[in-house]
Design an enzyme around this catalytic site. Structure first.
Site, short mmCIF file in Angstrom:
data_model
loop_
_atom_site.label_atom_id
_atom_site.label_comp_id
_atom_site.label_asym_id
_atom_site.label_seq_id
_atom_site.Cartn_x
_atom_site.Cartn_y
_atom_site.Cartn_z
N HIS A 125 -81.35 8.27 16.21
CA HIS A 125 -82.18 7.56 17.21
C HIS A 125 -83.21 8.47 17.89
O HIS A 125 -84.11 7.97 18.56
CB HIS A 125 -81.30 6.94 18.30
CG HIS A 125 -80.39 5.86 17.81
ND1 HIS A 125 -80.84 4.75 17.14
CD2 HIS A 125 -79.03 5.72 17.89
CE1 HIS A 125 -79.81 3.97 16.82
NE2 HIS A 125 -78.70 4.53 17.26
N ASP A 162 -75.52 3.53 9.00
CA ASP A 162 -75.03 3.28 10.36
C ASP A 162 -75.37 1.83 10.74
O ASP A 162 -76.40 1.31 10.30
CB ASP A 162 -75.72 4.26 11.31
CG ASP A 162 -75.14 4.27 12.71
OD1 ASP A 162 -74.41 5.22 13.03
OD2 ASP A 162 -75.43 3.32 13.47
N HIS A 164 -76.45 0.73 13.38
CA HIS A 164 -77.68 0.67 14.21
C HIS A 164 -78.86 1.21 13.41
O HIS A 164 -78.71 2.14 12.61
CB HIS A 164 -77.49 1.51 15.47
CG HIS A 164 -76.31 1.12 16.29
ND1 HIS A 164 -75.09 1.76 16.20
CD2 HIS A 164 -76.17 0.12 17.20
CE1 HIS A 164 -74.23 1.17 17.04
NE2 HIS A 164 -74.86 0.18 17.65
N ASP A 250 -69.93 2.85 11.98
CA ASP A 250 -69.73 1.85 13.03
C ASP A 250 -69.97 0.41 12.56
O ASP A 250 -69.92 -0.52 13.37
CB ASP A 250 -70.57 2.17 14.28
CG ASP A 250 -71.96 2.66 13.96
OD1 ASP A 250 -72.37 2.56 12.78
OD2 ASP A 250 -72.66 3.13 14.88
ZN LIG Z 1 -74.55 3.58 15.22
#
Ligand SMILES: [Zn+2]
Length: 312
Positions: A125, A162, A164, A250
């Site tokens: 991120h 991931d 996200h 995740d």
């Molecule tokens: Zn994540």
């Protein structure tokens, strides 16, 4: 030739507030796994810190100085609602970046075929001039740029599974590809939607930046179909010289932050297929998310065994 696992003692000293899902118990549990007989004979290396010039391949100099300036002598400094600096966070981030660069050096020089970097804080991120989503330095993009600049690797692919979207990696890849169209990085991500950070809309896909939303309540069947239909063909067409994985676990059904329904063996299936595409070599996997510690441990074990094709 057994894979190399990179860790850093600093990963245990990046402190987050009580109850924060991204905490040192994740790495502590993985280090117990790596010391177990399952990984007997696998090599272990402790990372060195990356230098600022190398981290600067991905991040603005002013941002890095700002991180240093904000580093507290005690306690925590909040960079946003859930991203913090503790006294040793900056060093932990530098060691994380150092680990991925060591992994690149070792894979390119033939010391190993497969490497795994079990470091924190995670990275995908982090943007050129901004920390966010628990991330300070974008390890995977630093690895990609290090492979290009130090080793002149032409085709570097990043697969980010991931749950996200790796907004930082996406932004940096697009910027790089605009500035260096002769040496484009390939970035593909599958991620939940709507979910933090709410980026990665497939309508903005390019030839080399490919985002796909996981379907609602994504199970293994839907996940595998998405990869078989969209990601594997694009990766095969790109023909990477080096495969980097932003390995977040995740999307597992037990994870408290993701809303997907994957089982541990789905991560093994993905690792096995990705490894096959690159003939089981030149693979560097870098830990991102995964916040249910028992499933993180089982997913990492399965992931590594399938990347390496170990019969254990
Ligand atoms: Zn994540």
């Amino acid at each position: 030739m057994k894979p190399i696992i990179y860790t850093s003692p600093y990963s245990l000293h990046h402190n987050t507030p009580e109850g924060h899902p991204e905490n040192a118990t994740r790495i502590e549990a993985l280090e117990v796994l790596f010391a177990s007989e399952v990984f007997e004979g696998w090599q272990n290396k402790s990372s060195q810190p990356a230098d600022l010039e190398t981290v600067g391949l991905a991040h603005d100099e002013d941002y890095l100085f700002d991180l240093q300036d904000k580093t507290p002598e005690a306690g925590l400094v909040y960079l946003d609602g859930d991203t913090v600096l503790s006294p040793q966070s900056y060093d932990a981030a530098l060691h994380g970046a150092g680990a991925v660069c060591d992994a690149v050096d070792d894979v390119i020089s033939g010391k190993t075929l497969v490497a795994f970097c079990a470091v924190r804080p995670p990275g995908h991120h982090a943007e050129p001039d901004k920390a966010m989503g628990f991330c300070l330095m974008n390890n995977i993009l630093i690895a990609a740029r290090h492979a290009q600049t130090k080793h002149n690797i032409q085709k570097v692919a990043i697969i980010d599974f991931d749950v996200h979207h790796g907004n930082g990696t996406d932004v940096m890849t697009r910027q790089h590809n605009q500035n260096h169209p002769e040496q484009p990085i390939f970035y593909a991500s599958t991620h939940g939607h709507p979910l933090f950070p709410m980026t990665g809309d497939p309508k903005d896909n390019t030839q080399y930046v490919i985002n796909h939303y996981l379907p609602d309540k994504c199970d293994g069947e839907a996940f595998r179909a998405l990869y078989e239909e969209h990601i594997f063909p694009a990766l095969k067409a790109y023909k990477p010289d080096l495969l980097l994985l932003s390995s977040g676990f995740d999307a597992h059904k037990d994870d408290p932050l993701g809303h997907a329904h994957l089982e541990t063996e789905d991560f093994g299936w993905l690792a096995s297929n990705l490894s096959d595409i690159v003939d089981n070599k030149n693979i560097i996997s870098v830990l991102e998310g995964g916040y249910d510690v028992p499933s993180l441990v089982s997913c990492v074990q399965t992931h590594l065994q399938h990347l390496y094709k170990a019969k254990c």
